[in-house]
Design a protein around this motif. Sequence first.
Motif, PDB file in Angstrom:
ATOM      1  N   GLU A  17       0.959  -1.206  -0.052  1.00  0.00           N
ATOM      2  CA  GLU A  17      -0.005  -0.008  -0.021  1.00  0.00           C
ATOM      3  C   GLU A  17       0.843   1.208  -0.136  1.00  0.00           C
ATOM      4  O   GLU A  17       0.583   2.219  -0.472  1.00  0.00           O
ATOM      5  CB  GLU A  17      -0.823   0.016   1.224  1.00  0.00           C
ATOM      6  N   VAL A  18       1.851   1.190   0.694  1.00  0.00           N
ATOM      7  CA  VAL A  18       2.697   2.497   0.873  1.00  0.00           C
ATOM      8  C   VAL A  18       3.605   2.538  -0.539  1.00  0.00           C
ATOM      9  O   VAL A  18       3.708   3.706  -1.158  1.00  0.00           O
ATOM     10  CB  VAL A  18       4.025   2.323   2.125  1.00  0.00           C
ATOM     11  N   LEU A  19       4.163   1.537  -1.269  1.00  0.00           N
ATOM     12  CA  LEU A  19       4.557   1.500  -2.526  1.00  0.00           C
ATOM     13  C   LEU A  19       3.795   2.121  -3.601  1.00  0.00           C
ATOM     14  O   LEU A  19       4.313   2.888  -4.271  1.00  0.00           O
ATOM     15  CB  LEU A  19       5.223   0.173  -2.647  1.00  0.00           C
ATOM     16  N   THR A  20       2.600   1.806  -3.447  1.00  0.00           N
ATOM     17  CA  THR A  20       1.921   2.146  -4.384  1.00  0.00           C
ATOM     18  C   THR A  20       1.144   3.983  -4.401  1.00  0.00           C
ATOM     19  O   THR A  20       0.927   4.495  -5.210  1.00  0.00           O
ATOM     20  CB  THR A  20       0.337   1.525  -4.738  1.00  0.00           C
ATOM     21  N   THR A  21       1.304   4.246  -2.950  1.00  0.00           N
ATOM     22  CA  THR A  21       0.675   5.446  -2.735  1.00  0.00           C
ATOM     23  C   THR A  21       1.675   6.524  -2.548  1.00  0.00           C
ATOM     24  O   THR A  21       1.595   7.480  -3.013  1.00  0.00           O
ATOM     25  CB  THR A  21      -0.190   5.437  -1.370  1.00  0.00           C
ATOM     26  N   LEU A  22       2.648   6.137  -1.892  1.00  0.00           N
ATOM     27  CA  LEU A  22       3.765   6.912  -1.638  1.00  0.00           C
ATOM     28  C   LEU A  22       5.156   6.744  -2.278  1.00  0.00           C
ATOM     29  O   LEU A  22       6.026   7.521  -2.517  1.00  0.00           O
ATOM     30  CB  LEU A  22       4.127   7.082  -0.116  1.00  0.00           C
ATOM     31  N   GLY A  23       5.523   5.544  -2.443  1.00  0.00           N
ATOM     32  CA  GLY A  23       6.587   5.005  -2.923  1.00  0.00           C
ATOM     33  C   GLY A  23       7.639   4.964  -1.766  1.00  0.00           C
ATOM     34  O   GLY A  23       7.486   3.878  -1.066  1.00  0.00           O
ATOM     35  N   SER A  24       8.550   5.909  -1.722  1.00  0.00           N
ATOM     36  CA  SER A  24       9.595   5.597  -0.305  1.00  0.00           C
ATOM     37  C   SER A  24       9.516   7.005   0.108  1.00  0.00           C
ATOM     38  O   SER A  24       8.931   8.014  -0.407  1.00  0.00           O
ATOM     39  CB  SER A  24      10.778   5.459  -1.134  1.00  0.00           C
ATOM     40  N   ILE A  25       9.733   7.134   1.512  1.00  0.00           N
ATOM     41  CA  ILE A  25       9.889   8.545   2.141  1.00  0.00           C
ATOM     42  C   ILE A  25      11.314   8.499   2.611  1.00  0.00           C
ATOM     43  O   ILE A  25      11.827   8.087   3.650  1.00  0.00           O
ATOM     44  CB  ILE A  25       8.781   8.115   3.438  1.00  0.00           C
TER      45      ILE A  25
END
Length: 279
Positions: free
Chosen positions: A118-126
């Motif tokens: 979910e993080v990879l699709t919405t934000l990618g990396s932080i």
Amino acid sequence: MTTESSLRADIVEVGRRMYARGYTASNDGNISVRLGADRLLMTPKSVCKGFMTPDMMCITDLDGRKLQGDRDPSSEILMHLEVYRERPDVQAVVHAHPPIATGFAVAGIPLDRAVLAEVLTTLGSIPIAEYATPSTRELPDAVRKYIKAHDGMLLANHGALTVGPDLYGAYFKMETIEHFAKISLVARLLGRENLISREEVMRLQELRGTYGIKAPAPICADDETPPANCQVVQAPAGDGQRLIPSVSPKPLASTDEQEIRLTYRELSALIEDAMRNLR
């Protein structure tokens, strides 16, 4: 088009949610939204985000000059202005100090491991923007390095910053960062993470369009590293596997060479001795 009165009410609500979730304390954090092509609506300085009212907000131009409001705009306005200059698509900016994510920022650990789909699709990396003195010209300079490729980032020894196509979109990304930080912390405390393979990461990136998600930049290929143009994600080659076990290194304090063990009696004696020396 959203009316000014609605945006004022939305800022109040987002500030209340951030304060209730512990993302801000005291007068921490700031929020802004675009108000037309050449104006911003922004939280004022020295106000607790959990107790704001719509009339407290300031209106400024895109150079930071106050146009309307009884209070002065947030002292972090330079950071917000830099985001709007670099990202014409951004309509809202949220800055807060969510404690777990900020802990990663203080430790100098970016949230860039391929752990949650979910993080990879919405934000990618932080990533982590390098340390800069708050409220100075240094902070927008630090943010500029990453803002074109990222909708969310950590600020070294400071907090987190998220942006979005609307205010709630920016706020929900702040929730995602803190949620991701909690899960990452638990996995690392348990001693291991299963990382999503590079091949699966690229597949997830291709599915963004299916999910209706617009990311500001693609994930970098293995041989591509410029953070201004793509997002760096730590994802190992899978060789047919989708999840790759990654064991966290053992902390120095738990190794045989560093660990100190005391019996209860020995500890009590040390405490008694310390108390005697204080008298």
